[in-house]
Write an enzyme that holds these catalytic residues in place. Structure first.
Site, PDB file in Angstrom:
ATOM      1  N   HIS A  28      56.245  24.471  21.092  1.00 54.18           N
ATOM      2  CA  HIS A  28      55.572  23.176  21.123  1.00 54.18           C
ATOM      3  C   HIS A  28      56.558  22.135  21.646  1.00 54.18           C
ATOM      4  O   HIS A  28      57.736  22.148  21.275  1.00 54.18           O
ATOM      5  CB  HIS A  28      55.102  22.752  19.733  1.00 54.18           C
ATOM      6  CG  HIS A  28      54.059  23.646  19.143  1.00 54.18           C
ATOM      7  ND1 HIS A  28      54.313  24.942  18.759  1.00 54.18           N
ATOM      8  CD2 HIS A  28      52.742  23.427  18.880  1.00 54.18           C
ATOM      9  CE1 HIS A  28      53.203  25.483  18.288  1.00 54.18           C
ATOM     10  NE2 HIS A  28      52.238  24.596  18.348  1.00 54.18           N
ATOM     11  N   ASN A  29      56.053  21.245  22.482  1.00 54.83           N
ATOM     12  CA  ASN A  29      56.915  20.191  23.028  1.00 54.83           C
ATOM     13  C   ASN A  29      56.033  18.985  23.329  1.00 54.83           C
ATOM     14  O   ASN A  29      55.085  19.078  24.110  1.00 54.83           O
ATOM     15  CB  ASN A  29      57.610  20.686  24.300  1.00 54.83           C
ATOM     16  CG  ASN A  29      58.711  19.743  24.762  1.00 54.83           C
ATOM     17  OD1 ASN A  29      59.016  18.757  24.096  1.00 54.83           O
ATOM     18  ND2 ASN A  29      59.304  20.054  25.897  1.00 54.83           N
TER      19      ASN A  29
END
Length: 364
Positions: free
Chosen positions: A103-104
């Site tokens: 996740h970013n």
């Protein structure tokens, strides 16, 4: 009139009940779609047709095993980076190339880039983060590993019946054990082969676990025994649906971060986790410029829904020193892939260039 979410609006009430069922309690049985049909009052073929339909609509991403990263021996952490606002997209691209970054997000804070990272057993998490800090050009990078896990379990109520201040019991699999160092489990070749397969989408056939077995090299019963064993050993948190939040109608996500007094953490953490619409609740480290020790993730159909839940948490707990961080841009959202060869290429390209010195003060 423009429809805000035409895919989600095409869902029927029975589709929504089915989506709740596959998120809450997917049956580990030879004919799981038949069992779901019994629960919903429809036949097995109709269940498979509806599962295919919600996948085609993009609401349901997949049905699969959801493993506990730390229990498998992988090192992991949430990371907050302070990046020059003009370079955030470039920094995100560098970070996204790491195979363990699942996740970013860009968020509305001085710490404007937030990502989760995992590395395989035997690798030094700090080493990987130091490389990403340096190569992304981050000004400051803060490691925010889990110190105490109060809850992890994304369950999107597709029926819309859960109130913003609703409470729900935190189940055992939603609060797995967390220690600073967790040894990798002793897994057989068959178990590793199974992990590689069951992290992928369950086939949409009458005997889907037998189809898994064809890929693993074992029979249906062995697959089910392996999955039940993974669950009993707490390596697998559950076997369940993985949803596409936005397509499912949950377009907003807010990270509420709370400055909780040390002597109240064991009271407040579980209390916050008890809100039904909180999907993740953790205790994490604080820093001179980051006083927030408890993190709560809330998903809502819109920003107002998230704000209502956060306000309910504030009012019940009395914690008024908090911040609400919104996802401004999503750069990456996937799942960690376990026991793959993806890491070898990244290590060969990036780790040999690591400067053999102490990390810079910016990376802590």
């Amino acid at each position: 009139m423009t429809v805000a979410n035409p895919r989600q609006d095409r869902l029927e009430d029975l589709d929504r009940e089915l989506l709740n069922a596959v998120q809450w309690d997917f049956p580990l049985e030879p004919r799981p779609y038949a069992t779901l049909g019994d629960r919903l009052g429809i036949d097995e073929a109709a269940v498979r047709e509806r599962v295919a339909r919600v996948k085609e609509l993009g609401v349901l991403r997949q049905l699969s095993a959801i493993f506990d990263t730390r229990a498998l021996g992988y090192g992991s952490a949430l990371v907050a980076a302070k990046v020059d606002p003009d370079r955030v997209d470039d920094a995100a691209a560098v970070i996204n190339a790491h195979p363990g970054v699942s996740h970013n997000y860009k968020r509305n804070h001085a710490y404007n880039l937030w990502y989760t990272i995992a590395v395989p057993p035997g690798d030094a998490l700090e080493e990987h983060i130091d490389v990403l800090h340096r190569e992304s050009g981050a000004i400051v990078t803060r490691r925010l590993p889990t110190l105490k896990l109060y809850k992890i379990g994304v369950k999107l109520d597709m029926t819309g019946n859960t109130a913003a201040d609703a409470k729900a019991e935190v189940l055992d699999h939603e609060r797995p054990e967390r220690r600073e160092h967790m040894d990798a489990p002793d897994l057989s070749d068959l178990e590793i082969a199974a992990v590689r397969v069951v992290q992928d989408d369950l086939p949409l056939v009458e005997h889907p676990f037998a189809a898994y077995g064809d890929l693993i090299g074992c029979d249906e019963q062995t697959v089910l025994e392996l999955l039940r064993g993974f669950k009993e050993r707490k390596l697998m948190r559950r076997f369940a649906a993985v949803m596409n939040h936005r397509t499912a109608g949950f377009k907003a996500n807010a990270m509420g971060v709370w400055a909780v007094a040390e002597d109240r953490l064991e009271e407040i953490g579980p209390q916050m986790a008890g809100f039904a619409l909180v999907s993740h609740c953790y205790r994490r480290p604080t820093y001179d410029d980051w006083p927030y020790s408890v993190f709560t993730m809330v998903h809502g159909k819109n920003a107002k829904d998230c704000e209502t839940t956060i306000a309910a948490i504030r009012d019940e707990t009395g914690v008024v020193d908090y911040a609400l961080l919104w996802s401004v841009k999503e750069y990456k959202k996937t799942r960690v892939r376990y026991f793959t060869d993806d890491w070898d290429e990244w290590r060969a390209e990036h780790l040999p260039r690591r400067v053999e010195s102490a990390p810079t003060p910016a990376s802590t």
